[in-house]
Design a protein around this motif. Structure first.
Motif, PDB file in Angstrom:
ATOM      1  N   LEU A   1       0.826  -1.206   0.000  1.00  0.00           N
ATOM      2  CA  LEU A   1       0.000   0.000   0.000  1.00  0.00           C
ATOM      3  C   LEU A   1       0.861   1.257   0.000  1.00  0.00           C
ATOM      4  N   TYR A   2       1.964   1.225   0.757  1.00  0.00           N
ATOM      5  CA  TYR A   2       2.838   2.392   0.764  1.00  0.00           C
ATOM      6  C   TYR A   2       3.527   2.565  -0.588  1.00  0.00           C
ATOM      7  N   ASP A   3       3.916   1.469  -1.203  1.00  0.00           N
ATOM      8  CA  ASP A   3       4.551   1.542  -2.527  1.00  0.00           C
ATOM      9  C   ASP A   3       3.600   2.155  -3.544  1.00  0.00           C
ATOM     10  N   LEU A   4       2.333   1.778  -3.472  1.00  0.00           N
ATOM     11  CA  LEU A   4       1.335   2.369  -4.368  1.00  0.00           C
ATOM     12  C   LEU A   4       1.177   3.858  -4.081  1.00  0.00           C
ATOM     13  N   TYR A   5       1.132   4.212  -2.814  1.00  0.00           N
ATOM     14  CA  TYR A   5       1.000   5.617  -2.421  1.00  0.00           C
ATOM     15  C   TYR A   5       2.121   6.461  -3.023  1.00  0.00           C
ATOM     16  N   GLU A   6       3.317   5.913  -3.051  1.00  0.00           N
ATOM     17  CA  GLU A   6       4.486   6.641  -3.534  1.00  0.00           C
ATOM     18  C   GLU A   6       4.562   6.699  -5.058  1.00  0.00           C
ATOM     19  N   ASN A   7       4.052   5.676  -5.757  1.00  0.00           N
ATOM     20  CA  ASN A   7       4.381   5.531  -7.172  1.00  0.00           C
ATOM     21  C   ASN A   7       3.201   5.522  -8.150  1.00  0.00           C
ATOM     22  N   LEU A   8       1.989   5.275  -7.666  1.00  0.00           N
ATOM     23  CA  LEU A   8       0.870   5.104  -8.583  1.00  0.00           C
ATOM     24  C   LEU A   8       0.147   6.422  -8.848  1.00  0.00           C
ATOM     25  N   ASP A   9      -0.227   6.634 -10.099  1.00  0.00           N
ATOM     26  CA  ASP A   9      -1.140   7.720 -10.445  1.00  0.00           C
ATOM     27  C   ASP A   9      -2.556   7.196 -10.218  1.00  0.00           C
ATOM     28  N   PHE A  10      -3.164   7.558  -9.087  1.00  0.00           N
ATOM     29  CA  PHE A  10      -4.468   7.017  -8.721  1.00  0.00           C
ATOM     30  C   PHE A  10      -5.577   7.512  -9.642  1.00  0.00           C
ATOM     31  N   GLY A  11      -5.298   8.524 -10.454  1.00  0.00           N
ATOM     32  CA  GLY A  11      -6.268   8.978 -11.424  1.00  0.00           C
ATOM     33  C   GLY A  11      -6.520   7.967 -12.527  1.00  0.00           C
ATOM     34  N   LYS A  12      -5.680   6.930 -12.615  1.00  0.00           N
ATOM     35  CA  LYS A  12      -5.860   5.895 -13.635  1.00  0.00           C
ATOM     36  C   LYS A  12      -6.809   4.794 -13.186  1.00  0.00           C
ATOM     37  N   LEU A  13      -7.250   4.821 -11.933  1.00  0.00           N
ATOM     38  CA  LEU A  13      -8.112   3.767 -11.409  1.00  0.00           C
ATOM     39  C   LEU A  13      -9.578   4.104 -11.647  1.00  0.00           C
ATOM     40  N   ASP A  14     -10.381   3.080 -11.899  1.00  0.00           N
ATOM     41  CA  ASP A  14     -11.813   3.300 -12.031  1.00  0.00           C
ATOM     42  C   ASP A  14     -12.461   3.276 -10.647  1.00  0.00           C
ATOM     43  N   TYR A  15     -13.774   3.483 -10.598  1.00  0.00           N
ATOM     44  CA  TYR A  15     -14.442   3.633  -9.304  1.00  0.00           C
ATOM     45  C   TYR A  15     -14.357   2.362  -8.459  1.00  0.00           C
ATOM     46  N   GLN A  16     -14.398   1.188  -9.091  1.00  0.00           N
ATOM     47  CA  GLN A  16     -14.294  -0.054  -8.315  1.00  0.00           C
ATOM     48  C   GLN A  16     -12.927  -0.195  -7.679  1.00  0.00           C
ATOM     49  N   GLU A  17     -11.893   0.084  -8.459  1.00  0.00           N
ATOM     50  CA  GLU A  17     -10.532  -0.039  -7.943  1.00  0.00           C
ATOM     51  C   GLU A  17     -10.264   1.003  -6.857  1.00  0.00           C
ATOM     52  N   LEU A  18     -10.806   2.213  -7.033  1.00  0.00           N
ATOM     53  CA  LEU A  18     -10.641   3.236  -6.002  1.00  0.00           C
ATOM     54  C   LEU A  18     -11.372   2.839  -4.721  1.00  0.00           C
ATOM     55  N   GLY A  19     -12.576   2.291  -4.858  1.00  0.00           N
ATOM     56  CA  GLY A  19     -13.307   1.836  -3.685  1.00  0.00           C
ATOM     57  C   GLY A  19     -12.561   0.749  -2.942  1.00  0.00           C
ATOM     58  N   PHE A  20     -12.019  -0.214  -3.681  1.00  0.00           N
ATOM     59  CA  PHE A  20     -11.249  -1.295  -3.050  1.00  0.00           C
ATOM     60  C   PHE A  20     -10.013  -0.748  -2.343  1.00  0.00           C
ATOM     61  N   ILE A  21      -9.264   0.140  -3.011  1.00  0.00           N
ATOM     62  CA  ILE A  21      -8.038   0.685  -2.422  1.00  0.00           C
ATOM     63  C   ILE A  21      -8.353   1.520  -1.186  1.00  0.00           C
ATOM     64  N   TRP A  22      -9.435   2.304  -1.247  1.00  0.00           N
ATOM     65  CA  TRP A  22      -9.849   3.089  -0.077  1.00  0.00           C
ATOM     66  C   TRP A  22     -10.164   2.170   1.097  1.00  0.00           C
ATOM     67  N   HIS A  23     -10.872   1.088   0.817  1.00  0.00           N
ATOM     68  CA  HIS A  23     -11.169   0.089   1.847  1.00  0.00           C
ATOM     69  C   HIS A  23      -9.876  -0.481   2.428  1.00  0.00           C
ATOM     70  N   ALA A  24      -8.939  -0.824   1.553  1.00  0.00           N
ATOM     71  CA  ALA A  24      -7.679  -1.418   2.014  1.00  0.00           C
ATOM     72  C   ALA A  24      -6.890  -0.443   2.884  1.00  0.00           C
ATOM     73  N   TYR A  25      -6.812   0.817   2.468  1.00  0.00           N
ATOM     74  CA  TYR A  25      -6.093   1.806   3.271  1.00  0.00           C
ATOM     75  C   TYR A  25      -6.786   2.054   4.601  1.00  0.00           C
ATOM     76  N   PHE A  26      -8.108   2.111   4.575  1.00  0.00           N
ATOM     77  CA  PHE A  26      -8.857   2.396   5.797  1.00  0.00           C
ATOM     78  C   PHE A  26      -8.708   1.262   6.806  1.00  0.00           C
ATOM     79  N   ILE A  27      -8.860   0.016   6.340  1.00  0.00           N
ATOM     80  CA  ILE A  27      -8.733  -1.147   7.226  1.00  0.00           C
ATOM     81  C   ILE A  27      -7.313  -1.250   7.774  1.00  0.00           C
ATOM     82  N   SER A  28      -6.332  -0.867   6.962  1.00  0.00           N
ATOM     83  CA  SER A  28      -4.924  -1.034   7.339  1.00  0.00           C
ATOM     84  C   SER A  28      -4.336   0.221   7.959  1.00  0.00           C
ATOM     85  N   GLN A  29      -5.175   1.145   8.408  1.00  0.00           N
ATOM     86  CA  GLN A  29      -4.668   2.432   8.871  1.00  0.00           C
ATOM     87  C   GLN A  29      -3.662   2.293  10.007  1.00  0.00           C
TER      88      GLN A  29
END
Length: 306
Positions: A173-201
């Motif tokens: 998750l940290y690697d994605l935070y540092e390197n990914l352009d999150f604007g390339k994700l669709d709504y499903q992928e953004l929802g999943f990633i938000w869930h993952a970050y929130f659960i792993s806070q």
């Protein structure tokens, strides 16, 4: 994934990868009995294929297609085409399709127009610009051939969670935070990633400190809310996304701000996650994930307190 034409760069592929890409897109358009003629003499075509024609007044019939694939960074000249047309004539093809990653020269185009008047088969040309437009219909192919490693990683992590309910590690998750352009994700992928970050806070906060990513004496936590602007753009549901009868079904009461979750270990293959988040300006974001039988529904709503 959300892709744009500018991300489709044919120069990143070698000639063999470009032929494979052409093969894959032909399959998408219902070509069959494909023969990719790799190695040695190709007898005037890189790919030979068949296609059934059913939208006619007569009984369905089959056509033979010769497909030539050319990965060029400049214009494709006439001398690269003439021999291929000759083979199509000798082999009695019904169609000859030229797919070129760039464009064909003016002289080649004029010659092909004249050749069409004398040949017994149809001649078709797909140049780079049009090919990109066709590829935008198939994000999976763009992901396969052109997406960067971090975009692919998100899709892989989401499949892992949908199939096995395994969340990404704090390091991933940290690697994605540092390197990914999150604007390339669709709504499903953004929802999943938000869930993952929130659960792993909590785990991310600890990872943030353990890896010396912030000074230990600092009380700063991992800034997981960096996804908020992307979620607002990806909104696909009217706020609030959970209706009263749904929240009562899952929780018995309306879900307050915060996070509520049902885990599949207690509910077979059913997982429910409802994240309700308030911004400093009073605006609220609600992200609901419902995963059942490996099918994921994601609702993202943005609004004000009712």
């Amino acid at each position: 994934m959300i892709f744009h034409e500018s991300e489709i760069e044919f120069d990143r592929l070698d000639w063999k990868q470009f032929e494979e890409l052409c093969y894959d897109i032909l399959v998408k358009f219902n070509f069959h009995t494909m023969s990719w003629r790799q190695g040695g003499t190709d007898n005037g075509r890189d790919i030979e294929a068949r296609r059934y024609i059913t939208d006619s007044i007569v009984s369905p019939y089959e056509e033979k297609w010769f497909i030539e694939c050319k990965r060029y960074s400049s214009g494709l000249s006439l001398d690269q085409i003439v021999e291929k047309i000759n083979w199509a004539r000798v082999e009695k093809a019904d169609h000859f399709l030229l797919i070129v990653s760039s464009y064909i020269t003016t002289s080649a185009r004029e010659w092909l127009i004249k050749a069409q008047d004398t040949e017994n088969f149809k001649i078709h040309i797909i140049e780079g610009k049009f090919l990109k437009h066709r590829l935008l219909l198939f994000p999976d192919l763009i992901n396969k051939y052109f997406a960067d490693d971090h975009v692919r990683l998100v899709r892989s992590l989401m499949r892992q969670w949908i199939s096995h309910h395994i969340l990404p590690s704090p390091k991933a998750l940290y690697d994605l935070y540092e390197n990914l352009d999150f604007g390339k994700l669709d709504y499903q992928e953004l929802g999943f990633i938000w869930h993952a970050y929130f659960i792993s806070q909590d785990a991310l906060d600890q990872y943030y400190i353990d890896e010396d990513l912030i000074p230990i004496q600092s009380k700063e936590n991992f800034p997981f809310d960096f996804l908020v602007p992307h979620l607002k753009i990806a909104q696909n549901w009217e706020y609030p996304v959970m209706k009263e009868f749904e929240t009562e079904k899952f929780f018995g009461v309306m879900n307050p701000l915060g996070h509520a979750c049902m885990e599949p270990k207690n509910y077979d293959d059913f997982c429910f996650s409802n994240i309700h988040y308030e911004l400093s300006n009073g605006e609220r974001i609600q992200v609901c994930l419902i995963k059942e039988n490996k099918i994921l529904e994601v609702r993202i709503g943005v609004g004000k307190k009712l």
